[in-house]
Write an enzyme that holds these catalytic residues in place. Structure first.
Site, PDB file in Angstrom:
ATOM      1  N   ASP A   1       0.816  -1.211   0.000  1.00 14.71           N
ATOM      2  CA  ASP A   1       0.000   0.000   0.000  1.00 14.71           C
ATOM      3  C   ASP A   1       0.852   1.264   0.000  1.00 14.71           C
ATOM      4  O   ASP A   1       2.070   1.227   0.222  1.00 14.71           O
ATOM      5  CB  ASP A   1      -0.909   0.028   1.235  1.00 14.71           C
ATOM      6  CG  ASP A   1      -1.993  -1.036   1.178  1.00 14.71           C
ATOM      7  OD1 ASP A   1      -2.316  -1.495   0.072  1.00 14.71           O
ATOM      8  OD2 ASP A   1      -2.503  -1.403   2.245  1.00 14.71           O
TER       9      ASP A   1
ATOM     10  N   TYR B   1       6.597  -9.946   7.278  1.00 10.49           N
ATOM     11  CA  TYR B   1       6.450  -8.509   7.459  1.00 10.49           C
ATOM     12  C   TYR B   1       6.941  -8.125   8.846  1.00 10.49           C
ATOM     13  O   TYR B   1       6.877  -8.927   9.790  1.00 10.49           O
ATOM     14  CB  TYR B   1       4.978  -8.093   7.363  1.00 10.49           C
ATOM     15  CG  TYR B   1       4.405  -8.010   5.978  1.00 10.49           C
ATOM     16  CD1 TYR B   1       4.434  -6.815   5.253  1.00 10.49           C
ATOM     17  CD2 TYR B   1       3.806  -9.118   5.389  1.00 10.49           C
ATOM     18  CE1 TYR B   1       3.881  -6.740   3.982  1.00 10.49           C
ATOM     19  CE2 TYR B   1       3.258  -9.045   4.117  1.00 10.49           C
ATOM     20  CZ  TYR B   1       3.298  -7.852   3.422  1.00 10.49           C
ATOM     21  OH  TYR B   1       2.756  -7.774   2.167  1.00 10.49           O
TER      22      TYR B   1
END
Length: 252
Positions: free
Chosen positions: A52, A111
């Site tokens: 994003d 992540y």
């Protein structure tokens, strides 16, 4: 024609995410432009993870097809001469023509979510961490995180605009560590839903602040409602650190 696999690192602060879109420059757009300029071909990369706006990466993966005579392992060096300073090609290599970064049999992604936890913000950390001024209880965050390990329906931890009917994912590892004033939530899984890691981070921050008891995380999972979980944490704290493939399954 050869298929080249790139491992890509970038500071996502000044980009509108990975995927090309009309409202601003993206990492994919820059890669297409610079690879096309280098090879003299019309190149369109295929990315593994569509991060994003504002999200960073140390190990995103992309592929493209080319007839360029540049040796695959030298492609990274040639491209880095053209890239802006906030995008780096870490590695380039040739893969089979059918190899696809999103559709291999065995894929794990890792992540990290970085939190700067102090009384006042650190301007040097503003692009790579989310600032939290209230004390966070690391042990309680770890207790809450433990409920998320394993295979679960993570519908409570994804954006309501998630475009998938299958919200079951497997989290292999989820840790919470602190070094100085920085807290790192590290999560490895088979795949992640839209905003899933940031919503997990926002929920664990609420656990750390004492708004939720650790077992509330289990209740949120079982509820199956996005409204039960914490807020979506800001994008700048999120880094895609690695995408790992089973080399035997991938044929490389």
């Amino acid at each position: 024609m050869r298929r080249i696999k790139l491992t890509v690192a970038y500071d996502g602060t000044d980009y509108c995410g990975w995927q090309i879109q009309p409202n601003g420059i993206t990492v994919e757009e820059v890669l297409n432009r610079e690879i096309s300029g280098l090879t003299g071909e019309e190149i369109r990369v295929i990315g593994a993870s569509r991060t994003d706006s504002g999200v960073h990466a140390l190990g995103n993966v992309a592929v493209f097809d080319t007839e360029s005579p540049i040796p695959p392992e030298r492609m990274a060096y040639a491209l880095n001469q053209r890239m802006p300073e906030d995008i780096v090609i870490v590695k380039s290599e040739e893969v089979p023509a059918e190899w696809h970064p999103r559709y291999q049999d065995v894929i794990t992604k890792t992540y990290e979510y970085h939190i700067y936890n102090a009384a006042v913000p650190n301007p040097i950390k503003r692009r790579t961490t989310a600032f939290v001024s209230f004390p966070l209880d690391i042990e309680k965050m770890r207790e809450g995180a433990a409920y998320l390990i394993g295979e679960h329906d993570f519908v409570s931890f994804c954006n309501v605009r998630t475009n998938t009917s299958d919200t079951v994912r497997t989290v292999h590892e989820l840790t919470v560590e602190k070094s100085g004033e920085e807290i790192v939530i590290r999560i490895t899984g088979s795949g992640f839903l839209y905003n899933m890691v940031r919503i997990i981070a926002g929920t664990l921050i609420r656990v750390g602040r004492g708004f939720y008891k650790p077992e509330k995380v289990r209740d949120i999972l079982e509820a199956g409602k996005r409204t039960e979980a914490g807020v979506t944490a800001p994008p700048q704290g999120l880094v895609l650190t690695a995408i790992r493939y089973d080399d035997k399954a991938a044929g490389i």
